[in-house]
Design a protein around this motif. Structure first.
Motif, PDB file in Angstrom:
ATOM      1  N   ASP A   1       0.869  -1.170   0.000  1.00 13.44           N
ATOM      2  CA  ASP A   1       0.000   0.000   0.000  1.00 13.44           C
ATOM      3  C   ASP A   1       0.910   1.225   0.000  1.00 13.44           C
ATOM      4  O   ASP A   1       1.397   1.654   1.050  1.00 13.44           O
ATOM      5  CB  ASP A   1      -0.892  -0.033   1.242  1.00 13.44           C
ATOM      6  N   ARG A   2       1.143   1.795  -1.158  1.00 13.22           N
ATOM      7  CA  ARG A   2       2.090   2.904  -1.308  1.00 13.22           C
ATOM      8  C   ARG A   2       1.580   4.209  -0.697  1.00 13.22           C
ATOM      9  O   ARG A   2       2.365   5.129  -0.462  1.00 13.22           O
ATOM     10  CB  ARG A   2       2.428   3.092  -2.787  1.00 13.22           C
ATOM     11  N   SER A   3       0.298   4.266  -0.411  1.00 17.87           N
ATOM     12  CA  SER A   3      -0.257   5.485   0.184  1.00 17.87           C
ATOM     13  C   SER A   3       0.250   5.698   1.609  1.00 17.87           C
ATOM     14  O   SER A   3       0.145   6.801   2.146  1.00 17.87           O
ATOM     15  CB  SER A   3      -1.786   5.441   0.188  1.00 17.87           C
ATOM     16  N   LEU A   4       0.824   4.658   2.226  1.00 13.16           N
ATOM     17  CA  LEU A   4       1.346   4.781   3.589  1.00 13.16           C
ATOM     18  C   LEU A   4       2.638   5.585   3.637  1.00 13.16           C
ATOM     19  O   LEU A   4       3.028   6.078   4.688  1.00 13.16           O
ATOM     20  CB  LEU A   4       1.576   3.400   4.208  1.00 13.16           C
ATOM     21  N   GLY A   5       3.307   5.704   2.516  1.00 13.92           N
ATOM     22  CA  GLY A   5       4.522   6.509   2.450  1.00 13.92           C
ATOM     23  C   GLY A   5       5.760   5.784   2.930  1.00 13.92           C
ATOM     24  O   GLY A   5       5.690   4.713   3.524  1.00 13.92           O
ATOM     25  N   LEU A   6       6.878   6.392   2.652  1.00 12.73           N
ATOM     26  CA  LEU A   6       8.179   5.863   3.049  1.00 12.73           C
ATOM     27  C   LEU A   6       8.436   6.179   4.526  1.00 12.73           C
ATOM     28  O   LEU A   6       7.753   7.028   5.107  1.00 12.73           O
ATOM     29  CB  LEU A   6       9.277   6.469   2.180  1.00 12.73           C
ATOM     30  N   PRO A   7       9.436   5.523   5.137  1.00 10.71           N
ATOM     31  CA  PRO A   7       9.795   5.877   6.520  1.00 10.71           C
ATOM     32  C   PRO A   7      10.088   7.376   6.603  1.00 10.71           C
ATOM     33  O   PRO A   7      10.625   7.972   5.666  1.00 10.71           O
ATOM     34  CB  PRO A   7      11.058   5.054   6.775  1.00 10.71           C
ATOM     35  N   ILE A   8       9.717   7.966   7.751  1.00  7.78           N
ATOM     36  CA  ILE A   8       9.864   9.410   7.899  1.00  7.78           C
ATOM     37  C   ILE A   8      10.267   9.747   9.335  1.00  7.78           C
ATOM     38  O   ILE A   8       9.859   9.072  10.277  1.00  7.78           O
ATOM     39  CB  ILE A   8       8.549  10.136   7.512  1.00  7.78           C
ATOM     40  N   TYR A   9      11.092  10.780   9.456  1.00 11.39           N
ATOM     41  CA  TYR A   9      11.480  11.283  10.773  1.00 11.39           C
ATOM     42  C   TYR A   9      10.347  12.156  11.294  1.00 11.39           C
ATOM     43  O   TYR A   9       9.922  13.098  10.615  1.00 11.39           O
ATOM     44  CB  TYR A   9      12.784  12.072  10.684  1.00 11.39           C
ATOM     45  N   ALA A  10       9.863  11.874  12.501  1.00 11.27           N
ATOM     46  CA  ALA A  10       8.719  12.595  13.065  1.00 11.27           C
ATOM     47  C   ALA A  10       9.069  14.025  13.453  1.00 11.27           C
ATOM     48  O   ALA A  10       8.209  14.908  13.415  1.00 11.27           O
ATOM     49  CB  ALA A  10       8.162  11.844  14.266  1.00 11.27           C
ATOM     50  N   THR A  11      10.319  14.264  13.832  1.00 11.15           N
ATOM     51  CA  THR A  11      10.754  15.615  14.200  1.00 11.15           C
ATOM     52  C   THR A  11      12.131  15.875  13.597  1.00 11.15           C
ATOM     53  O   THR A  11      12.831  14.938  13.190  1.00 11.15           O
ATOM     54  CB  THR A  11      10.851  15.783  15.737  1.00 11.15           C
ATOM     55  N   ALA A  12      12.533  17.122  13.592  1.00 19.72           N
ATOM     56  CA  ALA A  12      13.827  17.503  13.017  1.00 19.72           C
ATOM     57  C   ALA A  12      14.998  16.867  13.770  1.00 19.72           C
ATOM     58  O   ALA A  12      16.043  16.604  13.179  1.00 19.72           O
ATOM     59  CB  ALA A  12      13.970  19.023  13.020  1.00 19.72           C
ATOM     60  N   GLY A  13      14.839  16.599  15.046  1.00 23.26           N
ATOM     61  CA  GLY A  13      15.919  16.025  15.832  1.00 23.26           C
ATOM     62  C   GLY A  13      15.840  14.524  16.029  1.00 23.26           C
ATOM     63  O   GLY A  13      16.643  13.951  16.773  1.00 23.26           O
ATOM     64  N   ALA A  14      14.908  13.865  15.369  1.00 24.45           N
ATOM     65  CA  ALA A  14      14.716  12.416  15.545  1.00 24.45           C
ATOM     66  C   ALA A  14      15.892  11.631  14.971  1.00 24.45           C
ATOM     67  O   ALA A  14      16.360  11.910  13.874  1.00 24.45           O
ATOM     68  CB  ALA A  14      13.423  11.971  14.891  1.00 24.45           C
ATOM     69  N   ALA A  15      16.353  10.632  15.721  1.00 23.93           N
ATOM     70  CA  ALA A  15      17.416   9.741  15.250  1.00 23.93           C
ATOM     71  C   ALA A  15      16.852   8.587  14.430  1.00 23.93           C
ATOM     72  O   ALA A  15      17.535   8.038  13.569  1.00 23.93           O
ATOM     73  CB  ALA A  15      18.196   9.190  16.446  1.00 23.93           C
ATOM     74  N   GLY A  16      15.603   8.215  14.706  1.00 23.32           N
ATOM     75  CA  GLY A  16      14.975   7.094  14.016  1.00 23.32           C
ATOM     76  C   GLY A  16      13.828   7.560  13.138  1.00 23.32           C
ATOM     77  O   GLY A  16      13.075   8.463  13.489  1.00 23.32           O
ATOM     78  N   ALA A  17      13.706   6.922  11.978  1.00 19.71           N
ATOM     79  CA  ALA A  17      12.601   7.189  11.062  1.00 19.71           C
ATOM     80  C   ALA A  17      11.532   6.125  11.280  1.00 19.71           C
ATOM     81  O   ALA A  17      11.839   4.931  11.297  1.00 19.71           O
ATOM     82  CB  ALA A  17      13.085   7.166   9.612  1.00 19.71           C
ATOM     83  N   ASP A  18      10.287   6.553  11.457  1.00 18.85           N
ATOM     84  CA  ASP A  18       9.194   5.614  11.696  1.00 18.85           C
ATOM     85  C   ASP A  18       8.867   4.842  10.425  1.00 18.85           C
ATOM     86  O   ASP A  18       8.754   5.419   9.342  1.00 18.85           O
ATOM     87  CB  ASP A  18       7.943   6.360  12.164  1.00 18.85           C
ATOM     88  N   VAL A  19       8.699   3.519  10.592  1.00 20.34           N
ATOM     89  CA  VAL A  19       8.294   2.651   9.493  1.00 20.34           C
ATOM     90  C   VAL A  19       6.939   2.054   9.868  1.00 20.34           C
ATOM     91  O   VAL A  19       6.664   1.795  11.041  1.00 20.34           O
ATOM     92  CB  VAL A  19       9.361   1.565   9.199  1.00 20.34           C
TER      93      VAL A  19
END
Length: 150
Positions: free
Chosen positions: A13-31
């Motif tokens: 389901d491509r509408s879910l988008g790629l992993p993304i950092y929730a904030t500018a200082g986040a070390a991890g990108a949410d998947v």
């Protein structure tokens, strides 16, 4: 900045988008969980499953991607990744899945599109291993708890 290449699976389901950092200082990108049937899965206490992300991954040479739990899911529901941090090596080109375990006391619904883990990109240093005498230290062979408590 390092670029990690991703590719959607055919059924993702491509509408879910790629992993993304929730904030500018986040070390991890949410998947996100990306189930082929768009349905969720109920995870009973103590159970574990492999949650699909709908992605394949190519990590650059000299780096790894670590899969880590999301702290809110861990605190509120006991949801964790039992092999944390999971490592994705630079020569792996397969499906990106997340091993999720319910360490809580209640059943937990893993829903389609849920932010299920974090991806942390980290440099890798490979070592040369050799046999030989070890240097002495003040701690020596003292193991778990040998440095005291508190």
């Amino acid at each position: 900045m390092v670029t990690v290449r991703l590719e959607w699976t055919e059924v993702a389901d491509r509408s879910l988008g790629l992993p993304i950092y929730a904030t500018a200082g986040a070390a991890g990108a949410d998947v996100r969980a990306n189930f082929e049937d768009r349905q969720g899965v109920t995870l009973q206490p103590g159970a574990r499953i492999l949650v699909p992300t709908g992605l394949r991954i190519a990590v650059p040479e000299g780096y790894e991607v670590q899969l880590r739990p999301r702290s809110g899911l861990a605190l509120k529901h006991g949801i964790t990744l039992p092999n944390s941090p999971g490592t994705i090596d630079s020569d792996y080109r397969g499906l990106l899945g997340v091993i999720v375990q319910n360490g809580g006391t209640e059943a937990f619904e893993v829903t389609h599109g849920m932010r299920i883990a974090q991806l942390v990109v980290a440099p890798v240093v490979q070592a040369a291993f050799e046999l030989g005498p070890l240097d002495e230290t003040a701690r020596g062979g003292g193991g778990f708890g040998s440095t005291g408590t508190g």
